[in-house]
Each structure stands twice: as structure tokens, then as C-alpha cells.
Enzyme design. Structure first.
Site, PDB file in Angstrom:
ATOM      1  N   ASP A   1       0.861  -1.171   0.000  1.00  0.00           N
ATOM      2  CA  ASP A   1       0.000   0.000   0.000  1.00  0.00           C
ATOM      3  C   ASP A   1       0.908   1.235   0.000  1.00  0.00           C
ATOM      4  O   ASP A   1       2.123   1.146   0.154  1.00  0.00           O
ATOM      5  CB  ASP A   1      -0.973  -0.011   1.186  1.00  0.00           C
TER       6      ASP A   1
HETATM    7  C1  NOJ Z   1      -3.921   4.041  -0.002  1.00  0.00           C
HETATM    8  C2  NOJ Z   1      -5.103   3.129   0.078  1.00  0.00           C
HETATM    9  O1  NOJ Z   1      -5.103   2.425   1.295  1.00  0.00           O
HETATM   10  C3  NOJ Z   1      -5.179   2.137  -1.060  1.00  0.00           C
HETATM   11  O2  NOJ Z   1      -6.380   1.444  -0.973  1.00  0.00           O
HETATM   12  C4  NOJ Z   1      -5.027   2.852  -2.372  1.00  0.00           C
HETATM   13  O3  NOJ Z   1      -5.167   1.939  -3.431  1.00  0.00           O
HETATM   14  C5  NOJ Z   1      -3.681   3.526  -2.395  1.00  0.00           C
HETATM   15  N1  NOJ Z   1      -3.637   4.529  -1.327  1.00  0.00           N
HETATM   16  C6  NOJ Z   1      -3.375   4.188  -3.728  1.00  0.00           C
HETATM   17  O4  NOJ Z   1      -4.137   5.316  -3.902  1.00  0.00           O
END
Ligand code: NOJ
Length: 751
Positions: free
Chosen positions: A290
Site C-alpha cells: 500500500d
Molecule cells: C492508499 C489506500 O489504502 C489504497 O487502498 C489505495 O489503493 C492507495 N492509497 C493508492 O491510492
């Protein structure tokens, strides 16, 4: 204690066989990967494992300075394998040209984006879609999103979110399939199929990403990014099943999560990524971290610096680093110093290249960069038709006393009240990055199309100041201007439609709430309006279950309309005026008060289920145990009756349960028949109820349908805390009905 009948380690074997079969079909790709990897330097391999955020704004490139300069340099020297947040066919082409033309091997980038519920055409928030229990419609909705995203140069979505959550305070429940692993798995798979189709290289499909692995939805006290501390029984039986189902259906990527599990951050968690996902389940796509979850391991207190982050994450099986800058800075050195084996790198790169090949990027790196196609497909009328269908199906009728609904076409003097009613932005919900602001059909606009008897009063504002995707949404708790006008209008009307709830940006990432009430002055307004006109229809717009016991007690008609996307107003109007008969069922329990949370239907019985006269049973002294609205609940304008429950357990590997459902009302309607079981005595205690089958179908007035469910080992078994899947003989209760709390019940003995 009973003896395990079957210990199905074979699940892992079946899964491996399936993947082996797939792999043999893809031998060609594997050979190509071999040849390519033979040409790659260690540095180039590490480059494939690095993902950067885009630096383009919507109108053009950012100046090549600072961070952007570094990214351009890295792109040119083959140190980037993927980018996120690059959108638009032309932008994607420009960036792709850099790597294809200027790097030594010209390996195309894979562009990822958060295509969560639509791209330009916005479909309902995922939690709302889950309320439809309509897998075909959900698949179609994901396909619409994939079609538009692919036309905008995107190859890969960071969706679906497969996190089961029992906590409505957690803002990200809007992104998921609700509280139940069985329903969540079915919905997740439908979305994977919708995004990926059968052929990843087709122009209307993109790679999906099951996220967030794992247990992110169990953040303590519903506070985003918070500690997770759950037992392995919950992990195997509740958290894992949707992810496993996605892997079994060939999801091409998985995202790890921000949280710790048993003291180990998911990104550095070998058990989750290598042992479970890759080894046990045979996942052959790649894992993306993430955003910055690698470097957050320093804050967690698990890694001392970025170098350690790179070592821990790579060794644990996190294949691609999103915005931690750890792999690009340190992996090469770590391999050269013998701290990380080159095999780890090779395995990760093979996985990444495999998905790139499957997407057809090596045949044509610009295949998604066609501006004509982009023009044609964005906001295509067919996409809006699918979004409307999905939106209508997502609405849940919670209460309809005295059949106040549906409204007739000749209904006079209809007041519409509430700032949300005319809002064209909030209905798009959270996580709709690519959409145009204010592009939804508001509830007011939708209603005005149906009736010339509509008069509108805004009432007090809900939100103070600007609402954006990144800021905190501030709620008006003091400014009562508009109050009097609204009450006056209600007084002079025959019926009042009040549109209340949350702003679209009050849920989503980083938007946890400590209260689950109607925010701001809305409760006060509702009571004031009800004081002068009892014929109130409450239309709720929200991104999570809310607690509204007063409304539930006093307001005659309540419609849960979530945030339904581009077509919100038309969908709500069609339901209010009876053109569409509501058919949604809640995918999450609605609490009576925040103190009940986490509240979920598939809880354990405890040793003191009560009720007894003394105080010594599991309950509150100041609140009911029952929820406001249970899981699986939702009304219709018609009525369905259940009869003739039959259970045939002669074959323990396929227990048949059948029931007849009849439409007893005078209009056509859709019902979701739900099957729940309870394993009465088990070597690891089982919940009081577990959903194990459902079917959605429509019935004409007086029509009946026999529904037959199959309970196989998959449904009758469960995971022991050590991860073994067992099916135990003994007595099972069965319940079939239109919600988790009512239906016909019976039982059988599994031999
Ligand atoms: C953080 C989020 O937790 C995740 O779900 C997302 O895909 C990413 N940022 C990218 O934007």
C-alpha cells in the site's frame, strides 16, 4: 468433541492444480519472461519492483524539478516498473514513450489507478452495490469501470477492496462488501470478473487487485490505520475467505495493508504474503504494497531505516513498492551484499512481468492510449444505463408504515427538504478520483422529472466550507439559517421527502467517525419537520451504517439510498414513485447506538446468551442487544412468503435445502432468499448463524418459485485456528428467509 470428517488440505492442492493448468496455457509467456530476464541487469530488475505516483496534473506535466526530476530520471534509466495516478490516454502515452524509447530494454510500465466505483461514469459506492446482492449487476458495474479506465490509459485498478468489517465507524466500509465473508467473497469475485473478464488483453478489461491483505477492516475502534489484533479463527474464517476466493478466480494482483497483524506489519509479513497467499493458495500474480506502507514499518517500530524496510518487505514477499522509495534505493545493494537473495528479486520480477505480458503490453505498450476511443467511451450512455440499473438495485427500503410509499404520479404538494437533496457532488461518494465534480443527478433533479408538485427547501447547510478528497469535511453544527423556511414548507405540504445523511467525503480513507448519528443539525431538523407534518419519507445518503433510532421509531418511511453515483437522482425517484420496486438487503448490520459497535449477525453465542432475570448475561444495561436493522434485511412494495422447507441430508457431501417463495402482493418484485446454518457443536465454536447461500430472483404477483440450495463441504466446513479446514459430523440448524432474522427453520444431522 467430534472427529473431523474431512481435513481438506486438498483445497490448497486443487488451487495449485488450477494454477498449474493456467500456467501450462501460459507457457509461452513464461518462456518470454525467461528470455527477457536473461537480458536484465539487477538494477533493471529492481526497477520493475518500483512504483511511483504520477506527477502530471490534469492539464499537463509538472515542471521537471525536485521529486518530479528524480522520477523522470528514474523513468529514463529503467528504474520504474509502474506508475499510479497517471490518467488520460495522452498522458499515459507520453510517459510510456519515455520508458519504451529511452530505456535500454523498453519494458512498458503498468499504470495503476484507484478505479473503485466507476471512472467517469460513477456507479454506487461498493457498500451500496453489495446491498443489491445482484452479482451480475455488480460484475457489469465493474466492467463499465474497466472499460472507461482502460480507455483512459489505465491497466490496473486497486480494487476490489475485500476487507470484511464489522465496524461502521471505519470510513472504508464504503469501499467493501460489508460484514459477511460469504457475501463478501461472492461480491469480490463478481467484481474481479467484471474488471478482468476472460482476457486481460482485451480493450475493456484491466487487472484487478484484491486489497488490503490482511485484516485492515479490523482496525481497533474503527479508527483508520489503527492496530489490528484478532485471533486466527477470525483470520481464517472471516478475513481470508474473500481473498482466497479472488485468488481462486485468478485475481492478478493483491495489495498488502497498513496494519500490523500479530505484531508484524502486513508489508513485512512473510506468513501472510509468502506462506498463505503464494504458497498455500498458489497465487501467481504480484503483491503491491500500500502507499508508503513499506516505510511506515519504521513508524510501527519494525524496521530501523529504509534499508531494513527494503530487506524485510522483499523477503516477506511484497513484490512492488508503492511510494516508499525503499526498493529503488536499497535492493540492489542488499542483493550485492548477500543480505537479500537474488532469487527473491527474480521471483518478484517474474510475477510482475507475467501480468504485463498478460495485459498485452509487450505486444503494444500503447494499446490503452487511444484518444479517439477515450472520447467515444467516457460517459457512454450504455454506461449510465448500467449505473442506473445498479443504483436502483442498491437501494434498501427500511420502513414503510401504512404503505406511504410508493408515491403516486398524482401526489400533490411534495416538499423536498435537505441540503443533500440538491447536492450534485456528494452522491458521487468517496473514492471517485477521475469523475467530474458535481456531475451526479441530484435527488431533487430526479424527483423534478417525475412530478411538477415538488417544492424545495434546503434547510441548514450540512458542510461548512469546501469539500475535497483530501481535506477533513467540516460539519455545520451551529448555523440554523434555512430552518424556518424548511419547517414552513413542510407545514404547507402533503408529504415531505427529507434527504439527510452524510456528505460523500465523510466516509472513505482516513474518515473514521466516533458517532454514527445524522451529523450536524439534521436530527434537529428532522424532528422539527416531523413536528408539523407526520408524512415524512426519509431518504438516507450515507457511506456507512448509521444509528438513527428516533427516526426508525417515528418516521413512517425510510429509504437507504447510500451514495449512488452519477445516476443517484433518477434511481431514488424511480423507487419513490414505484417505477422500480426496491429489492436491496443490508450487507452490514445497522446499530441502534455506537456503543453496540462492532455489531454483526454472525457472532458467537457466548456462555451466557440469556436473557435471564438476573443481570448476569451478555447484554447492556442501557441498550438493546438487537440491532436497529439486521444484516440481510430489506423490504419491498410487495410481500414474499416462504413455505415448504425441505432438507435432504442423505448425501453428506451435498445436502439439499429447498423452499418455496411466493409473491403475495399485487406488484412484481425481486427477493433475495438467504440460507443460514448453525453448526450446533464443534471442536471450535461456530457462530449462531452463517450465511451459506442466497439467490435473487423476481416474481410476478401470485407467482411462486422453488429455490434449492446445495450445502457442500465448502459451506459446512470451517477453519480451525491453525488453518486446517474441517467438516465435522453432527447436528446443523438451517434457516431460510428474507433476512438474517426471519425465515423457516429446520435441522439435519450430517453423517
Ligand atoms: C492508499 C489506500 O489504502 C489504497 O487502498 C489505495 O489503493 C492507495 N492509497 C493508492 O491510492
Amino acid at each position: 468433541m467430534k472427529k473431523p470428517l474431512v481435513k481438506i488440505l486438498s483445497i490448497a492442492i486443487v488451487c495449485t492444480l488450477f494454477n498449474t493448468q493456467m500456467n501450462s496455457q501460459n507457457k509461452d509467456i513464461e518462456k518470454k519472461i525467461d528470455s527477457l530476464m536473461n537480458l536484465m541487469t539487477l538494477e533493471e530488475k529492481v526497477g520493475q519492483m518500483n512504483q511511483y505516483n504520477g506527477f502530471w496534473n490534469l492539464t499537463g506535466p509538472a515542471p521537471e524539478e525536485g521529486n518530479a526530476k528524480l522520477k523522470y530520471d528514474h523513468l529514463r534509466s529503467g528504474l520504474v516498473g509502474s506508475m499510479l495516478n497517471v490518467r488520460g490516454a495522452e498522458n499515459a502515452r507520453k510517459i510510456q514513450e519515455i520508458v519504451v524509447n529511452e530505456t535500454r530494454l523498453g519494458i512498458p510500465l503498468i499504470f495503476g489507478y484507484d478505479v473503485i466505483h466507476g471512472q467517469k461514469t460513477i456507479t454506487p459506492i461498493p457498500l451500496a452495490e453489495a446491498a443489491s446482492w445482484d452479482l451480475k449487476a455488480i460484475e457489469m458495474s465493474a466492467r463499465v469501470a474497466a472499460t472507461e479506465a482502460a480507455a483512459e490509459g489505465i491497466h490496473w485498478t486497486f480494487a476490489p477492496m475485500m476487507d470484511i468489517s464489522r465496524d461502521a465507524r471505519w470510513g472504508r466500509v464504503m469501499e467493501g462488501g460489508g460484514e459477511d465473508p460469504y457475501l463478501g467473497a461472492k461480491i469480490g469475485v463478481a467484481r474481479v470478473k467484471g474488471f478482468q473478464g476472460d482476457d486481460l488483453s482485451a480493450p475493456n478489461t484491466i487487472a484487478a487487485c484484491a486489497k488490503h491483505f490482511a485484516a485492515y477492516g479490523f482496525a481497533e475502534s474503527g479508527k483508520d490505520y489503527n492496530t489490528v489484533d484478532i485471533g486466527t479463527s477470525t483470520l481464517y474464517n472471516i478475513v481470508f475467505p474473500p481473498f482466497k476466493a479472488a485468488v481462486d478466480h485468478n485475481v492478478r494482483t493483491v495489495m498488502n495493508s497498513f496494519n500490523i497483524l500479530n505484531g508484524i506489519p502486513a508489508t513485512g509479513n512473510k506468513f501472510l504474503q509468502r506462506d498463505v497467499l503464494k504458497e498455500m493458495w498458489g497465487f501467481d500474480g504480484f503483491i503491491i504494497s500500500d502507499w508508503g506502507s513499506g516505510k511506515e514499518m519504521i513508524d510501527h517500530g519494525f524496521a530501523k531505516d529504509l534499508k531494513e524496510v527494503a530487506r524485510l518487505a522483499a523477503n516477506a514477499g511484497s513484490d512492488m513498492d508503492m511510494e516508499s522509495y525503499a526498493y529503488v534505493a536499497h535492493l540492489k545493494d542488499l542483493v550485492e551484499s548477500g543480505t537479500v537473495s537474488e532469487k527473491v528479486i527474480d521471483q518478484a520480477v517474474r510475477r510482475i512481468l507475467r501480468v504485463k505480458f498478460e495485459l498485452g503490453l509487450f505486444d503494444d505498450p500503447y494499446r490503452y492510449c487511444d484518444t479517439v476511443r477515450e472520447q467515444e467511451l467516457m460517459n457512454h450512455p450504455d454506461h449510465h444505463a448500467a449505473a442506473l440499473d445498479m443504483a436502483r438495485k442498491s437501494i434498501v427500503l427500511l420502513k414503510n408504515e401504512g404503505n406511504l410509499l410508493p408515491l403516486t404520479k398524482d401526489q400533490k404538494k411534495i416538499a423536498v427538504i435537505g441540503a443533500l437533496a440538491s447536492d450534485k457532488n456528494s452522491p458521487l461518494g468517496s473514492w471517485r478520483l477521475a469523475s467530474e465534480d458535481n456531475s451526479a443527478v441530484s435527488v431533487l433533479e430526479g424527483l423534478q422529472r417525475y412530478s411538477s408538485e415538488i417544492t424545495y427547501a434546503r434547510g441548514p447547510e450540512l458542510v461548512v466550507g469546501e469539500t475535497t478528497f483530501i481535506n477533513e469535511v467540516r460539519i455545520n453544527e451551529t448555523d440554523r439559517s434555512g430552518f424556518q423556511e424548511a419547517v414552513q414548507l413542510a407545514k404547507n405540504s402533503e408529504v415531505v421527502i427529507m434527504v439527510l445523511g452524510e456528505h460523500g467525503f465523510q466516509s472513505g480513507e482516513g474518515r473514521s467517525r466516533a458517532e454514527l448519528d445524522l451529523p450536524g443539525l439534521q436530527q434537529e431538523l428532522l424532528e422539527a419537520v416531523h413536528g408539523v407534518n407526520k408524512n415524512v419519507i426519509l431518504v438516507l445518503n450515507n457511506g456507512r451504517p448509521l444509528a438513527f433510532p428516533w427516526a426508525s421509531e417515528n418516521i413512517p418511511a425510510i429509504l437507504e439510498a447510500w451514495q449512488l453515483g452519477s445516476q443517484t437522482g433518477h434511481a431514488v425517484a424511480q423507487v419513490l414513485f414505484g417505477e422500480y420496486n426496491p429489492s436491496g438487503k443490508l450487507p452490514m448490520t445497522f446499530p441502534r447506538s455506537v456503543g453496540q459497535v462492532p455489531i454483526y449477525y454472525n457472532h458467537f453465542n457466548t456462555g451466557r446468551p440469556g436473557p435471564i432475570e438476573l443481570v448476569f448475561w451478555t447484554h447492556y444495561i442501557d441498550e438493546n442487544n438487537a440491532p436497529l436493522y439486521p444484516f440481510g434485511y430489506g423490504l419491498s412494495y410487495t410481500e414474499f412468503s416462504y413455505s415448504d422447507l425441505k432438507i435432504d441430508a442423505a448425501n453428506p457431501k451435498d445436502v439439499k435445502v429447498s423452499v418455496t417463495v411466493t409473491n403475495k402482493g399485487d406488484r412484481m418484485g425481486e427477493e433475495v432468499a438467504q440460507l443460514y446454518i448453525r453448526d450446533k457443536v464443534a471442536s471450535n465454536v461456530r457462530p449462531v448463524k452463517e450465511l451459506k447461500g442466497f439467490e435473487k430472483f423476481s416474481l410476478k404477483p401470485n407467482e411462486s418459485k422453488k429455490i434449492t440450495f446445495s450445502l457442500t463441504e465448502n459451506e459446512l466446513g470451517f477453519y480451525m485456528p491453525d488453518g486446517d479446514f474441517v467438516v465435522e459430523p453432527g447436528e446443523f440448524d438451517v434457516m431460510v428467509g428474507g433476512s438474517s432474522v426471519e425465515g423457516l427453520s429446520g435441522s439435519f444431522v450430517l453423517k
